[in-house]
Motif scaffolding. Structure first.
Motif, PDB file in Angstrom:
ATOM      1  N   ALA A   1       8.866   3.391   2.279  1.00  0.00           N
ATOM      2  CA  ALA A   1       7.652   2.574   2.251  1.00  0.00           C
ATOM      3  C   ALA A   1       7.783   1.347   3.147  1.00  0.00           C
ATOM      4  CB  ALA A   1       7.332   2.144   0.819  1.00  0.00           C
ATOM      5  N   PHE A   2       8.980   0.803   3.255  1.00  0.00           N
ATOM      6  CA  PHE A   2       9.238  -0.346   4.119  1.00  0.00           C
ATOM      7  C   PHE A   2       9.337   0.109   5.577  1.00  0.00           C
ATOM      8  CE2 PHE A   2      10.053  -2.053   0.070  1.00  0.00           C
ATOM      9  CZ  PHE A   2      10.165  -3.429   0.134  1.00  0.00           C
ATOM     10  N   HIS A   3      10.072   1.183   5.791  1.00  0.00           N
ATOM     11  CA  HIS A   3      10.268   1.692   7.150  1.00  0.00           C
ATOM     12  C   HIS A   3       8.933   2.059   7.790  1.00  0.00           C
ATOM     13  CE1 HIS A   3      11.099   4.835  10.181  1.00  0.00           C
ATOM     14  NE2 HIS A   3      12.149   4.082  10.460  1.00  0.00           N
TER      15      HIS A   3
ATOM     16  N   GLY B   1      16.774  -7.930  -8.743  1.00  0.00           N
ATOM     17  CA  GLY B   1      17.360  -6.888  -9.578  1.00  0.00           C
ATOM     18  C   GLY B   1      17.448  -5.580  -8.818  1.00  0.00           C
ATOM     19  N   ASP B   2      17.349  -4.498  -9.547  1.00  0.00           N
ATOM     20  CA  ASP B   2      17.502  -3.173  -8.946  1.00  0.00           C
ATOM     21  C   ASP B   2      16.175  -2.439  -8.760  1.00  0.00           C
ATOM     22  OD1 ASP B   2      20.245  -3.513  -8.735  1.00  0.00           O
ATOM     23  OD2 ASP B   2      20.614  -2.709 -10.739  1.00  0.00           O
ATOM     24  N   GLU B   3      15.074  -3.149  -8.898  1.00  0.00           N
ATOM     25  CA  GLU B   3      13.751  -2.593  -8.639  1.00  0.00           C
ATOM     26  C   GLU B   3      13.067  -3.405  -7.545  1.00  0.00           C
ATOM     27  OE1 GLU B   3      12.643   0.149 -10.039  1.00  0.00           O
ATOM     28  OE2 GLU B   3      14.352   0.341 -11.426  1.00  0.00           O
ATOM     29  N   VAL B   4      12.336  -2.725  -6.687  1.00  0.00           N
ATOM     30  CA  VAL B   4      11.575  -3.406  -5.635  1.00  0.00           C
ATOM     31  C   VAL B   4      10.380  -4.105  -6.266  1.00  0.00           C
ATOM     32  CG1 VAL B   4      10.151  -3.070  -3.584  1.00  0.00           C
ATOM     33  CG2 VAL B   4      12.273  -1.793  -3.842  1.00  0.00           C
ATOM     34  N   CYS B   5      10.289  -5.400  -6.017  1.00  0.00           N
ATOM     35  CA  CYS B   5       9.224  -6.201  -6.621  1.00  0.00           C
ATOM     36  C   CYS B   5       8.514  -7.044  -5.556  1.00  0.00           C
ATOM     37  CB  CYS B   5       9.799  -7.106  -7.715  1.00  0.00           C
ATOM     38  SG  CYS B   5      10.448  -6.215  -9.151  1.00  0.00           S
TER      39      CYS B   5
ATOM     40  N   LEU C   1       0.826  -1.203   0.000  1.00  0.00           N
ATOM     41  CA  LEU C   1       0.000   0.000   0.000  1.00  0.00           C
ATOM     42  C   LEU C   1       0.863   1.256   0.000  1.00  0.00           C
ATOM     43  CD1 LEU C   1      -2.687  -1.177   2.577  1.00  0.00           C
ATOM     44  CD2 LEU C   1      -3.139  -0.593   0.178  1.00  0.00           C
ATOM     45  N   ASN C   2       1.937   1.232   0.783  1.00  0.00           N
ATOM     46  CA  ASN C   2       2.844   2.382   0.826  1.00  0.00           C
ATOM     47  C   ASN C   2       3.563   2.577  -0.507  1.00  0.00           C
ATOM     48  OD1 ASN C   2       2.108   2.726   3.489  1.00  0.00           O
ATOM     49  ND2 ASN C   2       3.987   1.877   4.343  1.00  0.00           N
ATOM     50  N   LEU C   3       4.058   1.488  -1.082  1.00  0.00           N
ATOM     51  CA  LEU C   3       4.752   1.584  -2.361  1.00  0.00           C
ATOM     52  C   LEU C   3       3.845   2.157  -3.447  1.00  0.00           C
ATOM     53  CD1 LEU C   3       6.690  -1.816  -2.462  1.00  0.00           C
ATOM     54  CD2 LEU C   3       7.739   0.455  -2.375  1.00  0.00           C
TER      55      LEU C   3
ATOM     56  N   HIS D   1       3.553   1.943  -8.930  1.00  0.00           N
ATOM     57  CA  HIS D   1       4.687   1.085  -8.577  1.00  0.00           C
ATOM     58  C   HIS D   1       4.365  -0.394  -8.829  1.00  0.00           C
ATOM     59  CE1 HIS D   1       8.550   0.403  -6.329  1.00  0.00           C
ATOM     60  NE2 HIS D   1       8.069  -0.813  -6.479  1.00  0.00           N
ATOM     61  N   PRO D   2       4.473  -0.855 -10.054  1.00  0.00           N
ATOM     62  CA  PRO D   2       4.217  -2.273 -10.351  1.00  0.00           C
ATOM     63  C   PRO D   2       5.098  -3.188  -9.497  1.00  0.00           C
ATOM     64  CG  PRO D   2       4.455  -1.007 -12.368  1.00  0.00           C
ATOM     65  CD  PRO D   2       4.858  -0.092 -11.248  1.00  0.00           C
ATOM     66  N   LEU D   3       4.479  -4.232  -8.968  1.00  0.00           N
ATOM     67  CA  LEU D   3       5.210  -5.199  -8.137  1.00  0.00           C
ATOM     68  C   LEU D   3       5.722  -6.381  -8.946  1.00  0.00           C
ATOM     69  CD1 LEU D   3       2.839  -5.304  -5.026  1.00  0.00           C
ATOM     70  CD2 LEU D   3       4.982  -4.035  -5.282  1.00  0.00           C
TER      71      LEU D   3
END
Length: 230
Positions: free
Chosen positions: A213-215, A170-174, A35-37, A96-98
């Protein structure tokens, strides 16, 4: 008591999402991250698992299996974190596609997420640990959890070895990251797992701590988290 949390959203994003959550639930943690992402505002409705509120008549109507999280989107309610995440992904793919577009990378995300959601997390659920404590002894739940986390983490190290970059695939949060972060957090903060055996996951744990978003989704930052001891 409910609290409105999340990131301010645009006109195309509804403001009536309602998340039934418990601060320490790793499944709820996953959904909070997503939700945050995606920048989706939501109302936080705490369900105290230690007090048994998940078995109350009101919440049983929300989720008959008596688990958190559950997400209400207007009058539509869905439970199970994986189902919730897929619902959010398909309804808000532009936020922000997961899931990566590459088919193989997407499959690795599903695989890593499933290792967490089916082979690790269910074995550390509150009801499982209570059952083990009652049937075997008070010292057994921790050993049980550490064994199954270790087994799952060893597998994840191998699965991610050829795919990890800054993040899991990779280098994107998924999607894989959304599942991994709460599980690694629990291993470190709650279950005293020796993370030196898992260099990839340890590196990811450090990377996740730097993402707002994680924090903001961490247990200690939730409205129902207990006040820190002085």
């Amino acid at each position: 008591m409910a609290a409105a949390v999340g990131v301010a959203s645009g006109a195309d994003v509804p403001s009536k999402l309602k998340l039934y959550s418990y601060f320490r639930s790793s499944c709820s943690f996953r959904v909070r991250i997503a939700l945050n992402l995606k920048g989706l505002e939501y109302e936080y409705v705490p369900v105290n698992l230690l007090k048994g509120e998940q078995f109350g008549a009101e919440f049983s109507k929300v989720n008959p299996i008596n688990y958190v999280p559950a997400l209400a989107d207007g009058d539509f309610v869905i439970s199970d974190s994986f189902a919730i995440l897929m619902y959010l992904e398909e309804k808000y793919p532009q936020h922000h596609p997961l899931l990566p577009s590459d088919l193989r990378k997407r499959a690795i995300n599903y695989q890593a997420a499933n290792i967490v959601s089916s082979s690790i997390q269910p074995l550390q659920n509150l009801y499982v640990l209570k059952f083990i404590e009652e049937k075997v002894g008070p010292s057994e739940p921790l050993a049980w959890v550490q064994y199954h986390i270790g087994r799952g983490f060893s597998a994840l190290e191998k699965v991610l070895a050829d795919h990890a970059g800054k993040y899991a695939t990779g280098d994107e949060v998924c999607l894989a990251d959304v599942f991994l972060a709460p599980q690694i957090y629990a291993a470190v903060k709650r279950f005293n797992v020796d993370m030196s055996q898992y260099p990839i996951l340890s590196k990811l744990h450090e990377a996740y701590s730097e993402i707002p978003a994680f924090h903001d989704a961490m247990p200690e930052n939730q409205p129902d988290a207990p006040e820190p001891q002085a």
